[in-house]
Motif scaffolding. Structure first.
Motif, PDB file in Angstrom:
ATOM      1  N   ALA A 150      37.865  35.799  34.119  1.00 54.69           N
ATOM      2  CA  ALA A 150      37.388  37.506  34.654  1.00 54.69           C
ATOM      3  C   ALA A 150      36.151  37.391  34.540  1.00 54.69           C
ATOM      4  CB  ALA A 150      38.022  38.078  33.168  1.00 54.69           C
ATOM      5  N   ARG A 151      35.276  36.604  33.549  1.00 51.71           N
ATOM      6  CA  ARG A 151      33.894  36.761  33.768  1.00 51.71           C
ATOM      7  C   ARG A 151      33.012  35.582  34.578  1.00 51.71           C
ATOM      8  NH1 ARG A 151      36.018  37.321  28.884  1.00 51.71           N
ATOM      9  NH2 ARG A 151      35.533  39.177  27.457  1.00 51.71           N
ATOM     10  N   TYR A 152      33.657  35.103  35.693  1.00 52.51           N
ATOM     11  CA  TYR A 152      33.236  34.210  36.418  1.00 52.51           C
ATOM     12  C   TYR A 152      31.745  34.316  37.066  1.00 52.51           C
ATOM     13  CZ  TYR A 152      33.329  30.167  39.597  1.00 52.51           C
ATOM     14  OH  TYR A 152      33.365  28.931  40.465  1.00 52.51           O
ATOM     15  N   ALA A 153      31.756  35.730  37.535  1.00 53.89           N
ATOM     16  CA  ALA A 153      30.392  35.995  37.949  1.00 53.89           C
ATOM     17  C   ALA A 153      29.487  36.953  37.122  1.00 53.89           C
ATOM     18  CB  ALA A 153      30.639  36.825  39.296  1.00 53.89           C
ATOM     19  N   GLY A 154      30.021  37.044  35.676  1.00 54.66           N
ATOM     20  CA  GLY A 154      29.029  37.846  34.831  1.00 54.66           C
ATOM     21  C   GLY A 154      29.949  38.680  34.107  1.00 54.66           C
ATOM     22  N   GLU A 155      29.296  39.253  32.974  1.00 53.53           N
ATOM     23  CA  GLU A 155      30.085  40.031  31.966  1.00 53.53           C
ATOM     24  C   GLU A 155      30.604  41.328  32.583  1.00 53.53           C
ATOM     25  OE1 GLU A 155      30.843  39.166  28.892  1.00 53.53           O
ATOM     26  OE2 GLU A 155      30.158  37.236  29.218  1.00 53.53           O
ATOM     27  N   GLN A 156      30.211  41.668  33.612  1.00 53.83           N
ATOM     28  CA  GLN A 156      30.636  43.021  34.350  1.00 53.83           C
ATOM     29  C   GLN A 156      31.973  42.773  34.768  1.00 53.83           C
ATOM     30  OE1 GLN A 156      28.705  40.853  35.708  1.00 53.83           O
ATOM     31  NE2 GLN A 156      29.119  40.753  37.986  1.00 53.83           N
ATOM     32  N   LYS A 157      32.679  41.693  34.669  1.00 56.69           N
ATOM     33  CA  LYS A 157      34.189  41.356  34.964  1.00 56.69           C
ATOM     34  C   LYS A 157      34.780  42.093  36.097  1.00 56.69           C
ATOM     35  CE  LYS A 157      35.532  41.285  30.323  1.00 56.69           C
ATOM     36  NZ  LYS A 157      37.003  42.091  29.219  1.00 56.69           N
ATOM     37  N   ASP A 158      33.787  41.870  37.185  1.00 53.83           N
ATOM     38  CA  ASP A 158      34.212  42.523  38.396  1.00 53.83           C
ATOM     39  C   ASP A 158      34.712  41.312  39.247  1.00 53.83           C
ATOM     40  OD1 ASP A 158      33.264  44.800  40.519  1.00 53.83           O
ATOM     41  OD2 ASP A 158      33.105  43.064  41.658  1.00 53.83           O
ATOM     42  N   ALA A 159      35.928  41.933  39.899  1.00 49.38           N
ATOM     43  CA  ALA A 159      36.897  41.187  40.571  1.00 49.38           C
ATOM     44  C   ALA A 159      36.096  40.616  42.008  1.00 49.38           C
ATOM     45  CB  ALA A 159      38.178  41.616  41.006  1.00 49.38           C
ATOM     46  N   ASN A 160      35.646  41.695  42.791  1.00 46.89           N
ATOM     47  CA  ASN A 160      35.006  41.275  43.825  1.00 46.89           C
ATOM     48  C   ASN A 160      33.882  40.349  43.688  1.00 46.89           C
ATOM     49  OD1 ASN A 160      36.447  42.399  46.023  1.00 46.89           O
ATOM     50  ND2 ASN A 160      35.556  44.419  45.013  1.00 46.89           N
ATOM     51  N   ASP A 161      33.008  40.234  42.761  1.00 47.80           N
ATOM     52  CA  ASP A 161      31.765  39.459  42.381  1.00 47.80           C
ATOM     53  C   ASP A 161      32.507  38.204  42.093  1.00 47.80           C
ATOM     54  OD1 ASP A 161      30.122  41.736  42.628  1.00 47.80           O
ATOM     55  OD2 ASP A 161      29.958  41.762  40.444  1.00 47.80           O
ATOM     56  N   ASN A 162      33.549  38.264  41.310  1.00 45.80           N
ATOM     57  CA  ASN A 162      34.249  36.922  41.026  1.00 45.80           C
ATOM     58  C   ASN A 162      34.691  35.895  42.272  1.00 45.80           C
ATOM     59  OD1 ASN A 162      33.849  36.895  38.212  1.00 45.80           O
ATOM     60  ND2 ASN A 162      35.755  38.230  37.934  1.00 45.80           N
ATOM     61  N   MET A 163      35.369  36.855  43.030  1.00 48.09           N
ATOM     62  CA  MET A 163      36.133  36.258  44.310  1.00 48.09           C
ATOM     63  C   MET A 163      34.860  35.711  45.180  1.00 48.09           C
ATOM     64  SD  MET A 163      39.269  38.479  45.477  1.00 48.09           S
ATOM     65  CE  MET A 163      38.631  40.180  45.296  1.00 48.09           C
ATOM     66  N   HIS A 164      33.678  36.547  45.354  1.00 49.12           N
ATOM     67  CA  HIS A 164      32.569  36.133  46.228  1.00 49.12           C
ATOM     68  C   HIS A 164      32.122  34.830  45.470  1.00 49.12           C
ATOM     69  CE1 HIS A 164      29.215  36.450  48.902  1.00 49.12           C
ATOM     70  NE2 HIS A 164      28.601  36.401  47.714  1.00 49.12           N
ATOM     71  N   LYS A 165      31.895  34.820  44.456  1.00 49.43           N
ATOM     72  CA  LYS A 165      31.305  33.628  43.845  1.00 49.43           C
ATOM     73  C   LYS A 165      32.125  32.499  44.136  1.00 49.43           C
ATOM     74  CE  LYS A 165      29.574  31.481  39.580  1.00 49.43           C
ATOM     75  NZ  LYS A 165      29.247  31.527  38.065  1.00 49.43           N
ATOM     76  N   LEU A 166      33.352  32.527  43.937  1.00 46.11           N
ATOM     77  CA  LEU A 166      34.600  31.223  43.984  1.00 46.11           C
ATOM     78  C   LEU A 166      34.381  31.134  45.505  1.00 46.11           C
ATOM     79  CD1 LEU A 166      36.370  29.559  43.091  1.00 46.11           C
ATOM     80  CD2 LEU A 166      38.242  31.101  43.389  1.00 46.11           C
TER      81      LEU A 166
END
Length: 192
Positions: free
Chosen positions: A85-101
């Motif tokens: 949930a926090r992969y791309a940061g504490e904001q827990k943004d799904a799009n940010d997480n998917m982009h990083k992955l």
């Protein structure tokens, strides 16, 4: 039977309620007056699920269950895992997480991974645990508008659709959370 589902995620609440028989009434955190973010400080999925269930039992007195889910990618040594949930940061943004992955998997031919959900049930002063796993692959781009989290980039084994392209009934039938909830239901039926 009345249980609290210790989640602020309305998508999870909807998925779980769709599976439960009418004999099991689910209360949301809002319905019991819990307005705080329950701490998730464990370094395991199992630990976070247990921490959330125990928090509700101790602070509010309700029998309850909680889940934690992680996406474990083979080539990333199981990351993002407990930090999904926090992969791309504490904001827990799904799009940010998917982009990083997707960035971290660029150029990788091994895109295998699995979703893992653990449900901790705290009932009658006992704790029970149920685990659901769904193997699949991480796609190279987003596809579909249903679901939430990493659903647009996760394609379960044996299907040519991402979770975000599936209807809720199919996702609950084959998915990680659905499998864990099915085990939870079987157990709860022995208690009623």
């Amino acid at each position: 039977m009345e249980l609290v589902f210790a989640t602020n995620n309305l998508n999870k609440l909807k998925e779980v309620k769709a599976q439960l028989p009418e004999s099991i009434k689910i209360l949301s955190l809002a319905e019991i007056g819990c307005t705080i973010d329950i701490p998730e400080t464990s370094n395991t999925i199992e630990g976070n699920a247990l921490q959330k269930a125990m928090f509700i039992k101790e602070k509010f007195g309700y029998d309850c269950f909680a889940d934690d889910t992680g996406l474990e990618v083979d080539v990333l040594n199981g990351a993002p895992g407990v930090y999904s949930a926090r992969y791309a940061g504490e904001q827990k943004d799904a799009n940010d997480n998917m982009h990083k992955l997707l960035e971290n998997l660029k150029g990788s031919s091994n895109r295998k991974g699995r979703f893992k959900t653990v449900i901790s049930l705290f009932i009658n002063n006992e704790v029970y645990s149920f685990t659901g796993i769904c193997n699949g692959t991480i796609t190279s781009k987003k596809s579909g508008s249903k679901g939430f989290g990493y659903d647009p980039i996760f394609m379960p084994e044996g299907y040519d659709l991402t979770f975000a392209e599936m209807d809720l009934k199919l996702k609950n039938q084959i998915g990680h959370r659905g499998k864990a909830v099915q085990q939870l239901i079987i157990y709860l039926k022995t208690q009623s």
